[in-house]
Design a protein around this motif. Sequence first.
Motif, PDB file in Angstrom:
ATOM      1  N   TRP A  10       0.771  -1.216  -0.032  1.00  0.00           N
ATOM      2  CA  TRP A  10      -0.091   0.036  -0.048  1.00  0.00           C
ATOM      3  C   TRP A  10       0.924   1.343   0.209  1.00  0.00           C
ATOM      4  CZ3 TRP A  10      -4.631  -1.339  -1.613  1.00  0.00           C
ATOM      5  CH2 TRP A  10      -5.017  -2.805  -0.907  1.00  0.00           C
ATOM      6  N   GLY A  11       1.879   1.000   0.570  1.00  0.00           N
ATOM      7  CA  GLY A  11       2.873   2.366   0.846  1.00  0.00           C
ATOM      8  C   GLY A  11       3.427   2.783  -0.644  1.00  0.00           C
ATOM      9  N   VAL A  12       3.737   1.676  -1.451  1.00  0.00           N
ATOM     10  CA  VAL A  12       4.165   2.005  -2.885  1.00  0.00           C
ATOM     11  C   VAL A  12       3.185   2.564  -3.769  1.00  0.00           C
ATOM     12  CG1 VAL A  12       5.001   0.908  -4.895  1.00  0.00           C
ATOM     13  CG2 VAL A  12       6.107   0.127  -2.560  1.00  0.00           C
ATOM     14  N   GLU A  13       2.039   2.121  -3.519  1.00  0.00           N
ATOM     15  CA  GLU A  13       0.777   2.456  -4.327  1.00  0.00           C
ATOM     16  C   GLU A  13       0.576   3.802  -4.038  1.00  0.00           C
ATOM     17  OE1 GLU A  13      -2.328  -0.410  -5.334  1.00  0.00           O
ATOM     18  OE2 GLU A  13      -0.857  -2.017  -5.055  1.00  0.00           O
ATOM     19  N   TRP A  14       0.433   4.349  -2.638  1.00  0.00           N
ATOM     20  CA  TRP A  14       0.141   5.702  -2.272  1.00  0.00           C
ATOM     21  C   TRP A  14       1.061   6.495  -2.707  1.00  0.00           C
ATOM     22  CZ3 TRP A  14      -3.841   8.249  -1.074  1.00  0.00           C
ATOM     23  CH2 TRP A  14      -5.064   7.395  -0.586  1.00  0.00           C
ATOM     24  N   ALA A  15       2.348   6.128  -2.692  1.00  0.00           N
ATOM     25  CA  ALA A  15       3.394   6.952  -3.010  1.00  0.00           C
ATOM     26  C   ALA A  15       3.150   7.398  -4.673  1.00  0.00           C
ATOM     27  CB  ALA A  15       4.764   6.193  -2.640  1.00  0.00           C
ATOM     28  N   ALA A  16       3.037   6.295  -5.107  1.00  0.00           N
ATOM     29  CA  ALA A  16       2.631   6.595  -6.777  1.00  0.00           C
ATOM     30  C   ALA A  16       1.441   7.485  -6.982  1.00  0.00           C
ATOM     31  CB  ALA A  16       2.534   5.256  -7.505  1.00  0.00           C
ATOM     32  N   ALA A  17       0.352   7.629  -5.982  1.00  0.00           N
ATOM     33  CA  ALA A  17      -0.752   8.341  -6.441  1.00  0.00           C
ATOM     34  C   ALA A  17      -0.374   9.821  -5.851  1.00  0.00           C
ATOM     35  CB  ALA A  17      -1.783   7.832  -5.262  1.00  0.00           C
ATOM     36  N   LEU A  18       0.579   9.883  -4.909  1.00  0.00           N
ATOM     37  CA  LEU A  18       0.725  11.162  -4.561  1.00  0.00           C
ATOM     38  C   LEU A  18       1.900  11.743  -5.604  1.00  0.00           C
ATOM     39  CD1 LEU A  18       1.640  10.818  -0.657  1.00  0.00           C
ATOM     40  CD2 LEU A  18      -0.374  12.126  -1.806  1.00  0.00           C
ATOM     41  N   ASP A  19       2.757  10.768  -6.064  1.00  0.00           N
ATOM     42  CA  ASP A  19       3.503  11.547  -7.283  1.00  0.00           C
ATOM     43  C   ASP A  19       2.853  11.910  -8.179  1.00  0.00           C
ATOM     44  OD1 ASP A  19       5.751  10.589  -6.003  1.00  0.00           O
ATOM     45  OD2 ASP A  19       6.231   8.887  -7.434  1.00  0.00           O
ATOM     46  N   GLU A  20       1.564  11.484  -8.730  1.00  0.00           N
ATOM     47  CA  GLU A  20       0.599  11.850  -9.825  1.00  0.00           C
ATOM     48  C   GLU A  20      -0.079  13.154  -9.240  1.00  0.00           C
ATOM     49  OE1 GLU A  20      -3.225  10.436 -12.096  1.00  0.00           O
ATOM     50  OE2 GLU A  20      -2.130   8.973 -10.870  1.00  0.00           O
ATOM     51  N   LEU A  21      -0.396  13.262  -8.083  1.00  0.00           N
ATOM     52  CA  LEU A  21      -0.950  14.502  -7.474  1.00  0.00           C
ATOM     53  C   LEU A  21       0.117  15.540  -7.666  1.00  0.00           C
ATOM     54  CD1 LEU A  21      -3.639  15.817  -6.438  1.00  0.00           C
ATOM     55  CD2 LEU A  21      -2.928  14.899  -3.915  1.00  0.00           C
ATOM     56  N   GLU A  22       1.131  15.488  -7.092  1.00  0.00           N
ATOM     57  CA  GLU A  22       2.241  16.286  -7.103  1.00  0.00           C
ATOM     58  C   GLU A  22       2.606  17.041  -8.351  1.00  0.00           C
ATOM     59  OE1 GLU A  22       5.979  17.532  -4.219  1.00  0.00           O
ATOM     60  OE2 GLU A  22       5.790  15.019  -4.900  1.00  0.00           O
ATOM     61  N   LEU A  23       2.613  16.032  -9.444  1.00  0.00           N
ATOM     62  CA  LEU A  23       2.804  16.428 -10.747  1.00  0.00           C
ATOM     63  C   LEU A  23       1.775  17.444 -11.181  1.00  0.00           C
ATOM     64  CD1 LEU A  23       4.147  13.202 -12.365  1.00  0.00           C
ATOM     65  CD2 LEU A  23       5.316  15.284 -11.940  1.00  0.00           C
ATOM     66  N   ASP A  24       0.701  17.295 -10.875  1.00  0.00           N
ATOM     67  CA  ASP A  24      -0.412  18.267 -11.200  1.00  0.00           C
ATOM     68  C   ASP A  24      -0.091  19.480 -10.405  1.00  0.00           C
ATOM     69  OD1 ASP A  24      -2.036  16.479 -12.808  1.00  0.00           O
ATOM     70  OD2 ASP A  24      -3.223  15.874 -11.127  1.00  0.00           O
ATOM     71  N   VAL A  25       0.303  19.668  -9.168  1.00  0.00           N
ATOM     72  CA  VAL A  25       0.576  20.732  -8.670  1.00  0.00           C
ATOM     73  C   VAL A  25       1.763  21.586  -9.265  1.00  0.00           C
ATOM     74  CG1 VAL A  25       1.115  21.798  -6.398  1.00  0.00           C
ATOM     75  CG2 VAL A  25      -0.384  19.961  -6.580  1.00  0.00           C
TER      76      VAL A  25
END
Length: 111
Positions: A10-25
Amino acid sequence: MTTAVETRDWGVEWAAALDELELDVVEVEAMLADERRLAETPPSNLWRPPTELGALPLELRPRADEILTRQLAAAEEIARRLTANRQQMAMTSRIETGEAVKRPVYLDCAM
């Protein structure tokens, strides 16, 4: 016997989700820094939260909070610029150009 759900990281998947969100920002911040790019860049796809990830791991909470803070700052800057744009439009709409209203150039007082 472990299932696929139990072996997911879950940690890796959440990190990937946060990566995607951070790219938008990062993209919004870059557009705010370069107005020409803002005018020429089409809107990006909306970020959608991942499904079936469960709760955010505690070790990723600080990063998620930092991304949220940046999102809120970017949204505030967008709102500020929209307000300034509306104020500028209202001001320019009150400027008399002389084209809409034809007024006499002189007044004949001899009459």
